[in-house]
Scaffold this motif. Structure first.
Motif, mmCIF file in Angstrom:
data_model
loop_
_atom_site.group_PDB
_atom_site.id
_atom_site.type_symbol
_atom_site.label_atom_id
_atom_site.label_comp_id
_atom_site.label_asym_id
_atom_site.label_seq_id
_atom_site.Cartn_x
_atom_site.Cartn_y
_atom_site.Cartn_z
ATOM 1 N N SER A 44 0.854 -1.247 -0.087
ATOM 2 C CA SER A 44 -0.056 -0.117 -0.012
ATOM 3 C C SER A 44 0.735 1.122 -0.027
ATOM 4 O O SER A 44 0.608 2.254 0.823
ATOM 5 N N THR A 45 1.803 1.331 -0.887
ATOM 6 C CA THR A 45 2.679 2.292 -0.741
ATOM 7 C C THR A 45 3.068 2.835 -2.299
ATOM 8 O O THR A 45 2.607 2.127 -3.159
ATOM 9 N N ALA A 46 4.000 3.814 -2.408
ATOM 10 C CA ALA A 46 4.166 4.570 -3.865
ATOM 11 C C ALA A 46 5.585 5.042 -3.760
ATOM 12 O O ALA A 46 6.263 5.325 -2.762
ATOM 13 N N ALA A 47 6.275 5.081 -4.770
ATOM 14 C CA ALA A 47 7.344 5.964 -5.028
ATOM 15 C C ALA A 47 7.245 7.438 -4.769
ATOM 16 O O ALA A 47 8.096 8.096 -4.345
ATOM 17 N N GLN A 48 6.019 8.031 -4.997
ATOM 18 C CA GLN A 48 5.530 9.196 -4.775
ATOM 19 C C GLN A 48 4.174 9.307 -4.622
ATOM 20 O O GLN A 48 3.410 8.742 -5.207
ATOM 21 N N PHE A 49 3.762 9.834 -3.258
ATOM 22 C CA PHE A 49 2.356 9.656 -2.880
ATOM 23 C C PHE A 49 1.596 10.528 -3.515
ATOM 24 O O PHE A 49 1.865 11.642 -3.875
ATOM 25 N N PRO A 50 0.243 10.146 -4.104
ATOM 26 C CA PRO A 50 -0.631 11.131 -4.623
ATOM 27 C C PRO A 50 -1.204 11.895 -3.834
ATOM 28 O O PRO A 50 -1.033 11.709 -2.441
ATOM 29 N N ASN A 51 -1.635 13.154 -4.323
ATOM 30 C CA ASN A 51 -2.548 13.998 -3.439
ATOM 31 C C ASN A 51 -1.588 14.796 -2.324
ATOM 32 O O ASN A 51 -2.040 14.573 -1.277
#
Length: 257
Positions: A112-119
């Motif tokens: 549940s993660t990202a290299a760059q978080f949205p919003n």
């Protein structure tokens, strides 16, 4: 930079698995994993700055600073090489550690993660709200996104436990880590990750959509993707059996090889 609080469970001679959680959580979010995996791995659970038993840092918090604190803790504990599972903010920390201290990370699980978080602006706005009104002002909205409506209906006591967990975080501890999430950009680091990587996404996660997980897999050589149906953001709690099996199989495959 200040050290991080931690707990250790499991056999002293077992391989080490580090668990690093989400913004607004404590080490207690990993109870379903400790029970299932603690007989096979020595489990090191971490509290983020200003969360749980970790003190509030007297300086701005960044993902790289948390990663460096984890690196120093592993050295202090004598854990030369570990497996690392991080969810949301913890997943960002795992990315940093695997890219900048590759000798320390053998297996990597990113949930549940990202290299760059949205919003990202929404995280900065949330930090402002929390500093003014406390974590009580955002806890209900956050747990709405952490679990699917079906889980809310079936497990209201668990949802309430996590709402209270968020509200236990001091406003500055939560806000500082909120800003760390907003500022994080690990996209350039993905190609430096050499650890065997499993990416786990909740099919119904409104905070980190599945396309963010696919982007991680595209950037990390050899990474595999598991999308879990009927799960939102905190997949390890909503679908613990599926997550535990996936972690166990991924770690066992690499360690046995």
């Amino acid at each position: 930079m200040t050290s991080l609080a931690y707990t250790i469970d499991g056999p002293p001679d077992a391989p080490v698995l580090v668990l690093s959680g989400s913004l607004g959580s404590t080490v207690d979010m990993w109870q379903p994993q400790v029970a299932a995996l603690g007989t096979h791995w020595r489990i090191l659970r971490l509290d983020h700055p200003g969360h749980g038993a970790s003190p509030i840092w007297n300086e701005p918090v960044t993902v790289s600073d948390i990663g460096q604190a984890v690196r120093e803790l592993l050295t202090e504990l004598g854990f030369d090489r570990v497996s690392f599972c991080g969810l949301s903010l913890g997943g960002a920390v795992g990315q940093w550690l695997a890219a900048h201290a590759p000798e320390s990370v053998e297996c990597l699980v990113l949930c549940s993660t990202a290299a760059q978080f949205p919003n990202r602006d929404a995280y900065r706005q949330r930090a402002t709200v929390v500093r003014k009104q406390g974590t009580e002002a955002i806890s209900a909205a956050v747990v709405d996104r952490w679990f699917t409506p079906d889980f809310h209906g079936r497990q209201p006591a668990v949802v309430e436990t996590f709402r209270r967990m968020i509200e236990s975080i001091p406003p500055e501890g939560y806000a500082a880590c909120c800003e760390a999430v907003a500022a994080f950009d690990g996209r350039q680091d993905l190609t430096a990750i050499r650890a065997s990587t499993l990416v786990i996404a909740g099919a119904d996660d409104p905070a980190i959509p599945v396309e963010q997980a696919r982007a991680l897999c595209s950037g990390i050589a050899g990474a595999r993707l598991l999308v879990i149906p009927q799960a939102a953001h905190v997949v390890n709690v909503e679908q613990p059996e599926v997550v535990n099996t996936a972690i166990m199989e991924h770690l066992s495959e690499v360690l046995h090889a």
